[in-house]
Motif scaffolding. Structure first.
Motif, PDB file in Angstrom:
ATOM      1  N   GLN B 238     -66.956  84.144  13.909  1.00 24.48           N
ATOM      2  CA  GLN B 238     -66.312  84.903  14.994  1.00 24.48           C
ATOM      3  C   GLN B 238     -65.085  84.151  15.512  1.00 24.48           C
ATOM      4  N   ALA B 239     -65.257  82.838  15.651  1.00 23.07           N
ATOM      5  CA  ALA B 239     -64.151  82.017  16.165  1.00 23.07           C
ATOM      6  C   ALA B 239     -62.958  82.066  15.216  1.00 23.07           C
ATOM      7  N   VAL B 240     -63.243  81.966  13.916  1.00 30.88           N
ATOM      8  CA  VAL B 240     -62.162  82.018  12.921  1.00 30.88           C
ATOM      9  C   VAL B 240     -61.485  83.383  12.961  1.00 30.88           C
ATOM     10  N   SER B 241     -62.292  84.418  13.089  1.00 25.22           N
ATOM     11  CA  SER B 241     -61.762  85.777  13.128  1.00 25.22           C
ATOM     12  C   SER B 241     -60.856  85.988  14.343  1.00 25.22           C
ATOM     13  N   ILE B 242     -61.312  85.516  15.489  1.00 23.02           N
ATOM     14  CA  ILE B 242     -60.502  85.654  16.721  1.00 23.02           C
ATOM     15  C   ILE B 242     -59.203  84.877  16.577  1.00 23.02           C
ATOM     16  N   ARG B 243     -59.325  83.686  16.024  1.00 26.68           N
ATOM     17  CA  ARG B 243     -58.131  82.842  15.892  1.00 26.68           C
ATOM     18  C   ARG B 243     -57.122  83.460  14.912  1.00 26.68           C
ATOM     19  N   THR B 244     -57.650  84.084  13.880  1.00 23.56           N
ATOM     20  CA  THR B 244     -56.773  84.743  12.900  1.00 23.56           C
ATOM     21  C   THR B 244     -55.981  85.870  13.570  1.00 23.56           C
ATOM     22  N   TYR B 246     -55.353  86.091  16.753  1.00 23.94           N
ATOM     23  CA  TYR B 246     -54.426  85.456  17.704  1.00 23.94           C
ATOM     24  C   TYR B 246     -53.151  85.021  16.965  1.00 23.94           C
ATOM     25  N   THR B 247     -53.325  84.377  15.817  1.00 23.14           N
ATOM     26  CA  THR B 247     -52.175  83.890  15.047  1.00 23.14           C
ATOM     27  C   THR B 247     -51.276  85.053  14.619  1.00 23.14           C
ATOM     28  N   LYS B 248     -51.906  86.134  14.201  1.00 26.32           N
ATOM     29  CA  LYS B 248     -51.142  87.326  13.766  1.00 26.32           C
ATOM     30  C   LYS B 248     -50.359  87.907  14.953  1.00 26.32           C
ATOM     31  N   LEU B 249     -51.035  88.048  16.075  1.00 25.35           N
ATOM     32  CA  LEU B 249     -50.367  88.616  17.251  1.00 25.35           C
ATOM     33  C   LEU B 249     -49.240  87.703  17.728  1.00 25.35           C
ATOM     34  N   SER B 250     -49.491  86.402  17.671  1.00 29.76           N
ATOM     35  CA  SER B 250     -48.471  85.435  18.089  1.00 29.76           C
ATOM     36  C   SER B 250     -47.234  85.564  17.206  1.00 29.76           C
ATOM     37  N   SER B 251     -47.473  85.736  15.915  1.00 29.79           N
ATOM     38  CA  SER B 251     -46.371  85.877  14.968  1.00 29.79           C
ATOM     39  C   SER B 251     -45.580  87.150  15.244  1.00 29.79           C
ATOM     40  N   GLU B 252     -46.311  88.213  15.584  1.00 27.39           N
ATOM     41  CA  GLU B 252     -45.641  89.494  15.845  1.00 27.39           C
ATOM     42  C   GLU B 252     -44.844  89.452  17.155  1.00 27.39           C
ATOM     43  N   ILE B 253     -45.427  88.792  18.143  1.00 22.74           N
ATOM     44  CA  ILE B 253     -44.750  88.698  19.445  1.00 22.74           C
ATOM     45  C   ILE B 253     -43.417  87.957  19.300  1.00 22.74           C
ATOM     46  N   SER B 254     -43.430  86.925  18.487  1.00 18.20           N
ATOM     47  CA  SER B 254     -42.219  86.096  18.361  1.00 18.20           C
ATOM     48  C   SER B 254     -41.357  86.485  17.157  1.00 18.20           C
ATOM     49  N   SER B 255     -41.665  87.638  16.556  1.00 16.44           N
ATOM     50  CA  SER B 255     -40.939  88.043  15.338  1.00 16.44           C
ATOM     51  C   SER B 255     -39.507  88.485  15.610  1.00 16.44           C
ATOM     52  N   GLY B 256     -39.251  88.935  16.831  1.00 16.50           N
ATOM     53  CA  GLY B 256     -37.918  89.459  17.125  1.00 16.50           C
ATOM     54  C   GLY B 256     -37.812  90.947  16.832  1.00 16.50           C
ATOM     55  N   ASP B 257     -38.850  91.466  16.217  1.00 12.38           N
ATOM     56  CA  ASP B 257     -38.892  92.905  15.918  1.00 12.38           C
ATOM     57  C   ASP B 257     -39.515  93.613  17.131  1.00 12.38           C
ATOM     58  N   ALA B 258     -38.722  94.467  17.796  1.00 14.21           N
ATOM     59  CA  ALA B 258     -39.180  95.095  19.038  1.00 14.21           C
ATOM     60  C   ALA B 258     -40.427  95.948  18.824  1.00 14.21           C
ATOM     61  N   THR B 259     -40.478  96.646  17.741  1.00 13.55           N
ATOM     62  CA  THR B 259     -41.623  97.534  17.480  1.00 13.55           C
ATOM     63  C   THR B 259     -42.896  96.722  17.262  1.00 13.55           C
ATOM     64  N   GLN B 260     -42.774  95.709  16.410  1.00 13.13           N
ATOM     65  CA  GLN B 260     -43.933  94.827  16.140  1.00 13.13           C
ATOM     66  C   GLN B 260     -44.417  94.168  17.419  1.00 13.13           C
ATOM     67  N   SER B 261     -43.468  93.668  18.170  1.00  9.18           N
ATOM     68  CA  SER B 261     -43.793  92.962  19.404  1.00  9.18           C
ATOM     69  C   SER B 261     -44.480  93.892  20.401  1.00  9.18           C
ATOM     70  N   SER B 262     -43.984  95.101  20.487  1.00  8.27           N
ATOM     71  CA  SER B 262     -44.549  96.078  21.409  1.00  8.27           C
ATOM     72  C   SER B 262     -45.976  96.439  21.006  1.00  8.27           C
ATOM     73  N   ALA B 312     -64.299  92.637  21.496  1.00  8.23           N
ATOM     74  CA  ALA B 312     -63.034  93.209  21.974  1.00  8.23           C
ATOM     75  C   ALA B 312     -61.951  93.103  20.907  1.00  8.23           C
ATOM     76  N   VAL B 313     -61.888  91.965  20.252  1.00  5.71           N
ATOM     77  CA  VAL B 313     -60.864  91.754  19.213  1.00  5.71           C
ATOM     78  C   VAL B 313     -61.105  92.703  18.034  1.00  5.71           C
ATOM     79  N   GLN B 314     -62.368  92.809  17.642  1.00  2.00           N
ATOM     80  CA  GLN B 314     -62.683  93.706  16.518  1.00  2.00           C
ATOM     81  C   GLN B 314     -62.332  95.143  16.855  1.00  2.00           C
ATOM     82  N   ALA B 315     -62.687  95.548  18.077  1.00  2.98           N
ATOM     83  CA  ALA B 315     -62.429  96.934  18.482  1.00  2.98           C
ATOM     84  C   ALA B 315     -60.929  97.214  18.550  1.00  2.98           C
ATOM     85  N   ALA B 316     -60.182  96.272  19.080  1.00  2.00           N
ATOM     86  CA  ALA B 316     -58.741  96.491  19.272  1.00  2.00           C
ATOM     87  C   ALA B 316     -57.967  96.456  17.961  1.00  2.00           C
ATOM     88  N   THR B 317     -58.477  95.742  16.980  1.00  2.00           N
ATOM     89  CA  THR B 317     -57.725  95.596  15.731  1.00  2.00           C
ATOM     90  C   THR B 317     -58.192  96.547  14.628  1.00  2.00           C
TER      91      THR B 317
END
Lengths: 91, 319
Positions: B238-244, B246-262, B312-317
């Motif tokens: 579960q911890a690995v899954s949540i962290r994965t 998190y890493t994906k969302l972090s990458s999208e937030i900082s991607s510079g792509d407005a749609t991805q970030s949103s 929550a992470v599973q449901a949201a993703t």
């Protein structure tokens, strides 16, 4: 919180690896050392802050074939007894 | 007539004051010369630098046994110096504060008595005002420097804190090699050991150990945090899954792509809403990500929160 903290000495290899993994993944840390606590049957794990993505950890008896990259060979309390182990990082 | 009487009384008061401040009453037997001398534990800067260099050379040469011996020697020598200084400080604190308080009390008694005896109104006023000022000064020192804690409670706290830290240092030195407990880590503990023997540290420790329910709860929390919480292989996954995620969302937030970030922000809001974490209405993607990180760190030692966060992470993703 990075630093050195105790870990139960009564865990199986899988449970100890799971405990270390959970801490690494959720507390944004990386294990750098694992030793026995000479004062009582428990282990001491040292971690540093690390925000990079890391694979899960696994533990096997020293010399046994492990999955991933070997991080360190050490002695730890496994199910209450000291045992030589290898700590691996899964891909 | 009155002036002569006041003069005699003032002289007497001054004499008592000096007597008290002079520290004529010993609080401990005279220390043997060899013990009171700091010569055996002198640790010059040059020696210290040499020892640290020897430690580093041993580590570099992978001579871990020699490195451990060098580390232990450095730490013990510094601790010996701290202990020597602390002994003088504690003695000075006890004797100095008692002398000041005794002298202050004696002077106040004298001034009050003198004010009662003299008849001249002006002199009486001066004596009364002086007595009040002296009392005020004494109270002010107690309040502002010692926060109205007795010397005994301060010394008791400093000793307890020092003892606990010393035990921790000795334990670490004896049970850990220079890889898991390098000189730098020991140095951090030694600095903490020094500060444990100071009044500000004692005041903070006293304030945080008043035995209130909040303190007890805090101590329980600390003891939980101090040791890693046991986990099952399922919880590790579960911890690995949540962290994965998190890493994906972090990458999208900082991607510079407005749609991805949103989209990432929408996902983060869903996760945070599910676990009951509040955030500002105008929170940015980075703010939401920081809130998720905090919740993950809480879940590192809380099984219930971990399960809830994973759901929550599973449901949201997977929506």
């Amino acid at each position: 919180m990075a630093g050195t903290v105790p870990v139960s000495g009564n865990l199986s290899m899988d449970a100890l690896a799971a405990t270390l993994t959970r801490n690494e993944q959720l507390d944004f840390e990386r294990v750098t050392a694992l030793t026995v606590d000479n004062t009582q049957p428990r282990n001491l794990v040292t971690t540093v802050n690390d925000a990079s993505a890391l694979g899960a950890l696994s533990i096997c008896a020293a010399g046994a074939a492990g999955n991933g990259t070997k991080l360190l060979s050490t002695t730890a309390y496994i199910s209450g007894s000291q045992q030589a182990i290898d700590l691996y990082r899964q891909p | 007539m009155y002036r002569r009487r006041v003069s005699r009384l003032s002289t007497a008061i001054f004499g008592i004051f000096l007597f008290a401040l002079a520290g004529c009453i010993r609080s401990a037997p005279r220390m043997p010369r060899n013990l009171s001398s700091a010569v055996p534990i002198n640790y010059s800067s040059q020696e210290f630098d040499d020892d640290v260099q020897a430690y580093r050379n041993a580590v570099k040469a992978n001579q871990l046994g020699s490195a451990k011996a060098a580390r232990d020697s450095i730490v013990f020598r510094v601790i010996a110096q701290i202990d020597s200084s602390y002994g003088h400080f504690e003695g000075g604190l006890t004797n100095g504060r008692a002398a000041f308080q005794t002298g202050s009390d004696a002077a106040q008694l004298g001034l009050t008595a003198a004010a009662t005896i003299v008849g001249a109104s002006a002199v009486k006023d001066i004596l009364t005002a002086t007595s009040t000022a002296l009392q005020g000064t004494s109270l002010s020192i107690d309040k502002n420097i010692y926060e109205q804690k007795t010397t005994e409670s301060l010394v008791s706290q400093m000793r307890a804190s020092r003892k606990a830290l010393q035990a921790q240092i000795l334990l670490s030195l004896s049970s850990r090699d220079v890889i898991s407990y390098p000189l730098e880590a020991a140095w951090i503990d030694v600095v903490g050991y020094y500060y444990a023997g100071t009044i500000p540290s004692a005041l903070v420790d006293i304030a945080s150990s008043t035995g209130s329910a909040a303190t007890v709860a805090d101590q329980q929390l600390k003891s939980t945090v101090q040791a890693l919480t046991n986990a099952t292989p399922t919880q590790a996954k579960q911890a690995v899954s949540i962290r994965t995620v998190y890493t994906k969302l972090s990458s999208e937030i900082s991607s510079g792509d407005a749609t991805q970030s949103s989209q990432a922000s929408v996902t983060l809001r869903k996760i945070l809403d599910s676990v009951g974490v509040s955030y500002a209405a105008d929170a940015t993607g980075a703010d939401l990500l920081a809130a998720l990180k905090t919740e993950m760190q809480v879940a590192a030692s809380d099984d219930t929160r971990l399960q809830k966060l994973n759901d929550a992470v599973q449901a949201a993703t997977t929506q």
